[in-house]
Design a protein around this motif. Structure first.
Motif, mmCIF file in Angstrom:
data_model
loop_
_atom_site.group_PDB
_atom_site.id
_atom_site.type_symbol
_atom_site.label_atom_id
_atom_site.label_comp_id
_atom_site.label_asym_id
_atom_site.label_seq_id
_atom_site.Cartn_x
_atom_site.Cartn_y
_atom_site.Cartn_z
ATOM 1 N N ALA A 109 0.821 -1.216 0.000
ATOM 2 C CA ALA A 109 0.000 0.000 0.000
ATOM 3 C C ALA A 109 0.857 1.269 0.000
ATOM 4 C CB ALA A 109 -0.924 -0.011 1.206
ATOM 5 N N CYS A 110 1.751 1.391 0.960
ATOM 6 C CA CYS A 110 2.512 2.632 1.068
ATOM 7 C C CYS A 110 3.942 2.476 0.569
ATOM 8 C CB CYS A 110 2.507 3.133 2.508
ATOM 9 S SG CYS A 110 3.485 2.144 3.646
ATOM 10 N N ARG A 111 4.313 1.254 0.210
ATOM 11 C CA ARG A 111 5.633 0.996 -0.367
ATOM 12 C C ARG A 111 6.785 1.183 0.612
ATOM 13 N NH1 ARG A 111 5.739 -0.034 -6.347
ATOM 14 N NH2 ARG A 111 3.617 -0.690 -6.483
ATOM 15 N N ALA A 112 6.464 1.235 1.865
ATOM 16 C CA ALA A 112 7.527 1.333 2.851
ATOM 17 C C ALA A 112 8.227 -0.012 2.964
ATOM 18 C CB ALA A 112 6.939 1.730 4.199
ATOM 19 N N ARG A 113 9.510 0.032 3.126
ATOM 20 C CA ARG A 113 10.275 -1.190 3.331
ATOM 21 C C ARG A 113 10.487 -1.373 4.820
ATOM 22 N NH1 ARG A 113 12.488 -2.391 -1.835
ATOM 23 N NH2 ARG A 113 12.392 -0.495 -3.024
ATOM 24 N N ARG A 114 10.068 -2.523 5.295
ATOM 25 C CA ARG A 114 10.170 -2.780 6.733
ATOM 26 C C ARG A 114 10.571 -4.231 6.934
ATOM 27 N NH1 ARG A 114 4.618 -0.641 9.279
ATOM 28 N NH2 ARG A 114 5.765 -1.060 11.173
ATOM 29 N N ASP A 118 -0.066 -1.592 11.329
ATOM 30 C CA ASP A 118 -0.251 -0.483 12.259
ATOM 31 C C ASP A 118 -0.618 0.829 11.564
ATOM 32 O OD1 ASP A 118 2.171 -0.369 11.008
ATOM 33 O OD2 ASP A 118 3.328 0.109 12.787
ATOM 34 N N LYS A 119 -0.861 0.775 10.281
ATOM 35 C CA LYS A 119 -1.202 2.004 9.555
ATOM 36 C C LYS A 119 -2.524 1.833 8.830
ATOM 37 C CE LYS A 119 3.409 3.368 8.122
ATOM 38 N NZ LYS A 119 4.058 3.776 6.877
ATOM 39 N N PRO A 120 -3.568 2.392 9.381
ATOM 40 C CA PRO A 120 -4.892 2.220 8.750
ATOM 41 C C PRO A 120 -4.926 2.690 7.300
ATOM 42 C CG PRO A 120 -5.123 3.123 10.957
ATOM 43 C CD PRO A 120 -3.654 3.092 10.656
ATOM 44 N N GLU A 121 -4.108 3.636 6.948
ATOM 45 C CA GLU A 121 -4.130 4.089 5.547
ATOM 46 C C GLU A 121 -3.645 2.998 4.605
ATOM 47 O OE1 GLU A 121 -2.241 5.420 7.963
ATOM 48 O OE2 GLU A 121 -0.282 6.022 7.231
ATOM 49 N N CYS A 122 -2.962 2.029 5.130
ATOM 50 C CA CYS A 122 -2.503 0.917 4.295
ATOM 51 C C CYS A 122 -3.572 -0.152 4.120
ATOM 52 C CB CYS A 122 -1.247 0.295 4.892
ATOM 53 S SG CYS A 122 0.163 1.395 4.850
ATOM 54 N N TRP A 123 -4.702 0.043 4.769
ATOM 55 C CA TRP A 123 -5.788 -0.927 4.596
ATOM 56 C C TRP A 123 -6.836 -0.363 3.652
ATOM 57 C CZ3 TRP A 123 -6.964 -0.899 10.529
ATOM 58 C CH2 TRP A 123 -5.781 -1.138 11.234
ATOM 59 N N ASN A 124 -6.457 0.698 3.009
ATOM 60 C CA ASN A 124 -7.382 1.372 2.107
ATOM 61 C C ASN A 124 -7.563 0.556 0.828
ATOM 62 O OD1 ASN A 124 -8.136 3.197 -0.117
ATOM 63 N ND2 ASN A 124 -8.019 4.765 1.469
ATOM 64 N N GLN A 128 -9.607 -4.373 8.132
ATOM 65 C CA GLN A 128 -10.144 -3.450 9.128
ATOM 66 C C GLN A 128 -10.790 -4.197 10.275
ATOM 67 O OE1 GLN A 128 -12.365 -0.515 6.886
ATOM 68 N NE2 GLN A 128 -10.468 0.045 5.892
ATOM 69 N N VAL A 129 -11.513 -5.257 9.932
ATOM 70 C CA VAL A 129 -12.160 -6.039 10.977
ATOM 71 C C VAL A 129 -11.118 -6.674 11.883
ATOM 72 C CG1 VAL A 129 -13.508 -8.125 11.402
ATOM 73 C CG2 VAL A 129 -14.270 -6.475 9.704
ATOM 74 N N LEU A 130 -10.108 -7.245 11.269
ATOM 75 C CA LEU A 130 -9.097 -7.933 12.059
ATOM 76 C C LEU A 130 -8.251 -6.952 12.870
ATOM 77 C CD1 LEU A 130 -7.615 -10.762 12.490
ATOM 78 C CD2 LEU A 130 -5.917 -9.812 10.966
ATOM 79 N N LEU A 131 -7.764 -5.932 12.210
ATOM 80 C CA LEU A 131 -6.751 -5.083 12.828
ATOM 81 C C LEU A 131 -7.335 -4.043 13.766
ATOM 82 C CD1 LEU A 131 -4.450 -4.731 9.740
ATOM 83 C CD2 LEU A 131 -4.067 -6.089 11.765
ATOM 84 N N ALA A 132 -8.574 -3.691 13.564
ATOM 85 C CA ALA A 132 -9.182 -2.705 14.448
ATOM 86 C C ALA A 132 -9.308 -3.249 15.867
ATOM 87 C CB ALA A 132 -10.545 -2.294 13.922
ATOM 88 N N HIS A 133 -9.270 -4.561 15.987
ATOM 89 C CA HIS A 133 -9.423 -5.161 17.305
ATOM 90 C C HIS A 133 -8.099 -5.547 17.936
ATOM 91 C CE1 HIS A 133 -13.730 -5.207 16.886
ATOM 92 N NE2 HIS A 133 -13.580 -5.692 15.675
ATOM 93 N N LEU A 134 -7.057 -5.368 17.185
ATOM 94 C CA LEU A 134 -5.758 -5.668 17.762
ATOM 95 C C LEU A 134 -5.268 -4.483 18.577
ATOM 96 C CD1 LEU A 134 -3.730 -7.310 14.861
ATOM 97 C CD2 LEU A 134 -4.766 -8.419 16.808
ATOM 98 N N PRO A 135 -4.627 -4.757 19.676
ATOM 99 C CA PRO A 135 -4.025 -3.657 20.422
ATOM 100 C C PRO A 135 -2.897 -3.036 19.618
ATOM 101 C CG PRO A 135 -3.372 -5.762 21.354
ATOM 102 C CD PRO A 135 -4.375 -6.053 20.266
ATOM 103 N N GLN A 136 -2.930 -1.761 19.486
ATOM 104 C CA GLN A 136 -1.884 -1.082 18.745
ATOM 105 C C GLN A 136 -0.643 -0.963 19.632
ATOM 106 O OE1 GLN A 136 -2.112 0.104 15.478
ATOM 107 N NE2 GLN A 136 -3.969 -1.115 15.504
ATOM 108 N N PRO A 137 0.473 -1.399 19.114
ATOM 109 C CA PRO A 137 1.687 -1.302 19.926
ATOM 110 C C PRO A 137 2.022 0.147 20.216
ATOM 111 C CG PRO A 137 2.198 -1.961 17.680
ATOM 112 C CD PRO A 137 0.697 -1.959 17.812
ATOM 113 N N GLY A 138 2.329 0.400 21.485
ATOM 114 C CA GLY A 138 2.743 1.747 21.848
ATOM 115 C C GLY A 138 1.607 2.648 22.250
ATOM 116 N N GLN A 139 0.375 2.181 22.050
ATOM 117 C CA GLN A 139 -0.735 3.042 22.419
ATOM 118 C C GLN A 139 -1.176 2.829 23.852
ATOM 119 O OE1 GLN A 139 -4.274 2.887 20.045
ATOM 120 N NE2 GLN A 139 -3.483 4.417 18.621
#
Ligand SMILES: [Zn+2]
Length: 98
Positions: A14-19, A52-58, A78-89
């Protein structure tokens, strides 16, 4: 000295970030449509997104990978990840005193 371990790097579709692969979530385009593959072992055409980036689920960004199935995949993410605890939050480690 930090030992240079080999860390597999993947690119978010989605965002082309390399991780590092461990930071990304694998998605697979299977015969039954797009699937989320947390284990990274499902057969099929795979790609990675940032969990961890909702814009990547677009769906527009996922269309590059999933084509007409992008809305389905976006919804599944969105269904899966919205329920996961966000790291660092949850844990607020402010300025470390002492
Ligand atoms: Zn991304």
């Amino acid at each position: 000295m930090p030992t240079a371990k080999h860390i597999p790097i993947r690119q978010c579709v989605a965002c082309r970030a390399r991780r590092p692969k461990a930071e990304l979530l694998r998605i697979v385009l299977g015969q039954d449509g797009p699937q989320i593959d947390p284990t990274g072992r499902k057969p099929g055409r795979g790609a990675y997104v940032c969990p961890d980036k909702p814009e990547c689920w677009n769906e527009k960004k996922l269309r590059r990978f999933a084509g007409a199935k992008a809305p389905e995949l976006a919804q599944a993410l969105q269904v899966l990840l919205a329920h996961l605890p966000q790291p660092g939050q949850s844990q607020s480690s402010k300025s470390s005193h002492t």
